[in-house]
Design a protein around this motif. Structure first.
Motif, PDB file in Angstrom:
ATOM      1  N   SER A 260     -39.069   8.240  17.174  1.00 13.00           N
ATOM      2  CA  SER A 260     -39.738   8.124  16.236  1.00 13.00           C
ATOM      3  C   SER A 260     -39.198   6.992  14.921  1.00 13.00           C
ATOM      4  N   LEU A 261     -37.670   7.341  15.003  1.00 13.36           N
ATOM      5  CA  LEU A 261     -37.015   6.647  14.037  1.00 13.36           C
ATOM      6  C   LEU A 261     -36.907   5.316  14.448  1.00 13.36           C
ATOM      7  N   THR A 262     -37.053   4.784  15.969  1.00 12.03           N
ATOM      8  CA  THR A 262     -37.250   3.275  16.053  1.00 12.03           C
ATOM      9  C   THR A 262     -38.340   2.925  16.587  1.00 12.03           C
ATOM     10  N   SER A 263     -39.424   3.785  16.312  1.00 11.07           N
ATOM     11  CA  SER A 263     -40.844   3.247  16.689  1.00 11.07           C
ATOM     12  C   SER A 263     -41.302   2.050  16.222  1.00 11.07           C
ATOM     13  N   PRO A 264     -41.920   0.972  16.815  1.00 12.76           N
ATOM     14  CA  PRO A 264     -42.294  -0.090  16.383  1.00 12.76           C
ATOM     15  C   PRO A 264     -43.682   0.236  15.514  1.00 12.76           C
ATOM     16  N   LEU A 265     -44.401   1.350  15.967  1.00 11.05           N
ATOM     17  CA  LEU A 265     -45.674   1.792  15.284  1.00 11.05           C
ATOM     18  C   LEU A 265     -45.223   2.322  13.820  1.00 11.05           C
ATOM     19  N   VAL A 266     -44.251   2.901  13.778  1.00 11.01           N
ATOM     20  CA  VAL A 266     -43.747   3.510  12.623  1.00 11.01           C
ATOM     21  C   VAL A 266     -43.369   2.459  11.603  1.00 11.01           C
ATOM     22  N   GLN A 267     -42.422   1.373  12.108  1.00 12.74           N
ATOM     23  CA  GLN A 267     -42.189   0.348  11.388  1.00 12.74           C
ATOM     24  C   GLN A 267     -43.095  -0.631  10.952  1.00 12.74           C
ATOM     25  N   LYS A 268     -44.276  -0.728  11.804  1.00  9.85           N
ATOM     26  CA  LYS A 268     -45.388  -1.522  11.355  1.00  9.85           C
ATOM     27  C   LYS A 268     -46.056  -0.957  10.215  1.00  9.85           C
ATOM     28  N   LYS A 269     -46.288   0.677  10.161  1.00 12.37           N
ATOM     29  CA  LYS A 269     -46.983   1.227   9.090  1.00 12.37           C
ATOM     30  C   LYS A 269     -46.081   1.059   7.676  1.00 12.37           C
ATOM     31  N   ILE A 270     -44.942   1.263   7.957  1.00 12.60           N
ATOM     32  CA  ILE A 270     -44.164   0.997   6.679  1.00 12.60           C
ATOM     33  C   ILE A 270     -44.277  -0.308   6.051  1.00 12.60           C
ATOM     34  N   LYS A 271     -44.281  -1.281   6.777  1.00 11.66           N
ATOM     35  CA  LYS A 271     -44.515  -2.620   6.170  1.00 11.66           C
ATOM     36  C   LYS A 271     -45.947  -2.829   5.670  1.00 11.66           C
ATOM     37  N   GLU A 272     -47.008  -2.374   6.691  1.00  5.79           N
ATOM     38  CA  GLU A 272     -48.203  -2.650   6.227  1.00  5.79           C
ATOM     39  C   GLU A 272     -48.725  -1.836   4.881  1.00  5.79           C
ATOM     40  N   GLN A 273     -48.023  -0.715   4.515  1.00  3.54           N
ATOM     41  CA  GLN A 273     -48.239   0.171   3.437  1.00  3.54           C
ATOM     42  C   GLN A 273     -47.500  -0.420   2.138  1.00  3.54           C
ATOM     43  N   GLY A 274     -46.443  -1.490   2.543  1.00  5.49           N
ATOM     44  CA  GLY A 274     -45.485  -1.777   1.389  1.00  5.49           C
ATOM     45  C   GLY A 274     -44.679  -0.699   1.008  1.00  5.49           C
ATOM     46  N   ILE A 275     -44.259   0.242   1.817  1.00  8.16           N
ATOM     47  CA  ILE A 275     -43.294   1.247   1.641  1.00  8.16           C
ATOM     48  C   ILE A 275     -41.780   0.737   1.284  1.00  8.16           C
ATOM     49  N   ARG A 276     -41.190   0.925   0.599  1.00  7.79           N
ATOM     50  CA  ARG A 276     -39.817   0.355   0.401  1.00  7.79           C
ATOM     51  C   ARG A 276     -38.738   1.352   1.060  1.00  7.79           C
ATOM     52  N   LEU A 277     -37.983   0.939   1.880  1.00  5.60           N
ATOM     53  CA  LEU A 277     -36.883   2.115   2.247  1.00  5.60           C
ATOM     54  C   LEU A 277     -35.733   1.872   1.476  1.00  5.60           C
ATOM     55  N   ILE A 278     -35.314   3.188   0.889  1.00  6.21           N
ATOM     56  CA  ILE A 278     -34.106   3.100   0.236  1.00  6.21           C
ATOM     57  C   ILE A 278     -33.342   4.174   0.607  1.00  6.21           C
ATOM     58  N   SER A 279     -32.142   4.431   0.012  1.00  6.95           N
ATOM     59  CA  SER A 279     -30.940   5.651   0.450  1.00  6.95           C
ATOM     60  C   SER A 279     -30.692   6.180  -0.951  1.00  6.95           C
ATOM     61  N   TYR A 280     -30.184   7.543  -0.993  1.00  7.22           N
ATOM     62  CA  TYR A 280     -30.111   8.035  -2.407  1.00  7.22           C
ATOM     63  C   TYR A 280     -29.071   7.158  -3.511  1.00  7.22           C
ATOM     64  N   LYS A 281     -28.297   6.343  -2.781  1.00  4.59           N
ATOM     65  CA  LYS A 281     -27.399   5.485  -3.648  1.00  4.59           C
ATOM     66  C   LYS A 281     -28.256   4.453  -4.485  1.00  4.59           C
ATOM     67  N   GLU A 282     -29.545   4.219  -4.185  1.00 10.05           N
ATOM     68  CA  GLU A 282     -30.349   3.313  -5.034  1.00 10.05           C
ATOM     69  C   GLU A 282     -31.130   3.637  -5.924  1.00 10.05           C
ATOM     70  N   LEU A 283     -31.315   5.212  -6.088  1.00 11.28           N
ATOM     71  CA  LEU A 283     -31.937   5.954  -7.043  1.00 11.28           C
ATOM     72  C   LEU A 283     -31.373   5.471  -8.532  1.00 11.28           C
ATOM     73  N   GLY A 284     -30.235   5.557  -8.670  1.00 12.35           N
ATOM     74  CA  GLY A 284     -29.722   5.211 -10.141  1.00 12.35           C
ATOM     75  C   GLY A 284     -29.652   3.907 -10.466  1.00 12.35           C
ATOM     76  N   ARG A 285     -30.190   3.015  -9.616  1.00  8.71           N
ATOM     77  CA  ARG A 285     -30.095   1.470 -10.096  1.00  8.71           C
ATOM     78  C   ARG A 285     -31.284   1.190 -10.981  1.00  8.71           C
ATOM     79  N   PRO A 286     -31.001   0.321 -11.923  1.00  8.17           N
ATOM     80  CA  PRO A 286     -32.058  -0.132 -12.965  1.00  8.17           C
ATOM     81  C   PRO A 286     -33.142  -0.459 -12.274  1.00  8.17           C
ATOM     82  N   ASP A 287     -33.106  -1.313 -11.484  1.00  7.49           N
ATOM     83  CA  ASP A 287     -34.482  -2.003 -10.746  1.00  7.49           C
ATOM     84  C   ASP A 287     -34.977  -0.879 -10.263  1.00  7.49           C
ATOM     85  N   ASP A 288     -34.511   0.443 -10.027  1.00  6.61           N
ATOM     86  CA  ASP A 288     -35.493   1.337  -9.228  1.00  6.61           C
ATOM     87  C   ASP A 288     -36.129   2.484 -10.316  1.00  6.61           C
TER      88      ASP A 288
END
Length: 288
Positions: A260-288
């Motif tokens: 699932s995590l390496t699925s081309p379908l899943v990766q395509k949907k993330i791109k099509e939906q404009g979903i931004r992949l982040i980790s918890y370290k990015e939550l506190g950044r001003p641009d987030d």
């Protein structure tokens, strides 16, 4: 904005999990993982983490799972009554805690040692979460909160899955559904305390009802309806499902989760939906 944290639990518990984390990060959508200080493959996991500096690293606070503690068992006797290691089942831990048999001081010192062990590696800790979500158990949550502040860890998982999701008319399904809702309501009740302490968390959460069975089709369906804000997908990938089952007997389908995590379908949907992949370290950044 739709932002998605994809976290693999149990990093360090077994080489099969470590390998899956590496593959899912390098070839898939994985952005984060939770390191288990008492795992037998801890040293290998640390080495891998150093080779993947963009991967978020949390501490997977552990009180169950049949693992050995970081502190000597005799120093935390209320946690290690089963042959010198942690009990296998969260239900047994909760029953003993409700009976007054668990020392909160033991919990504090063991979790403190777990966090310190990870900190001593030099890795940057992005967040806290818990094995079988015991970091949110009401009696232990103040410990989690105190340790987050002690170590200046600014983020914590809130495993708050939608209450109506996952209803299934079978004895096992109803028990899992009821357990999920009990935990979700408990976790939800702690959001205010986290906010008051300045600790950031996810807005939405998926992976509890699908624990060990987060198939490609399920992931794709959720992505089609992902909400605004920060969502966490909790995953349990493995590169060797048979070896994991022989050791832990969880019934997880870790190889399918890795797919699932390496699925081309899943990766395509993330791109099509404009979903931004982040980790918890990015939550506190001003641009987030």
């Amino acid at each position: 904005m739709k932002r998605l944290i994809v976290n693999a639990d149990d990093f360090g518990i077994h080489p099969a999990v470590n390998k899956a984390v590496s593959i899912a990060f390098e070839k898939g959508i994985l952005t984060s993982t939770s390191l288990m200080a008492g795992g037998e493959a801890f040293d290998e996991a640390v080495s891998l983490a150093r080779s993947m500096p963009e991967l978020g690293i949390g501490v997977h606070l552990t009180l169950v799972g049949g693992l050995f503690t970081v502190l000597p068992a005799k120093e935390v006797p209320s946690l290690t009554w089963e042959g010198g290691h942690l009990c296998n089942d969260y239900l047994e831990l909760i029953k003993r805690d409700l009976a007054g048999k668990i020392s909160v001081d033991d919990v504090y010192r063991e979790w403190d040692a777990q966090i310190q062990k990870v900190m001593d590696t030099g890795l940057t800790v992005t967040h806290l979460d818990g094995h079988q979500h015991m970091h949110m158990w009401n009696h232990f949550f103040p410990v989690t909160l105190a340790l987050a502040k002690k170590y200046h860890i600014s983020c914590m998982r809130v495993p708050d899955e939608k209450l109506l999701f996952g209803f299934h008319l079978s004895p096992a399904g109803l028990f899992r559904f009821a357990s999920k809702n009990g935990l979700s309501l408990m976790a939800r009740s702690h959001r205010g305390a986290l906010k008051r302490k300045g600790i950031l968390c996810n807005d939405h959460f998926w992976g509890m009802m699908y624990g060990g069975h987060f198939y490609e089709s399920r992931m794709a369906r959720i992505l089609d309806h992902l909400e605004e804000g920060v969502t966490e997908f909790m995953c349990h990938p493995s590169a060797d499902q048979k070896a994991m089952e022989e050791t832990f007997h969880w019934g997880y389908e870790g190889e399918r989760e890795l797919q699932s995590l390496t699925s081309p379908l899943v990766q395509k949907k993330i791109k099509e939906q404009g979903i931004r992949l982040i980790s918890y370290k990015e939550l506190g950044r001003p641009d987030d």
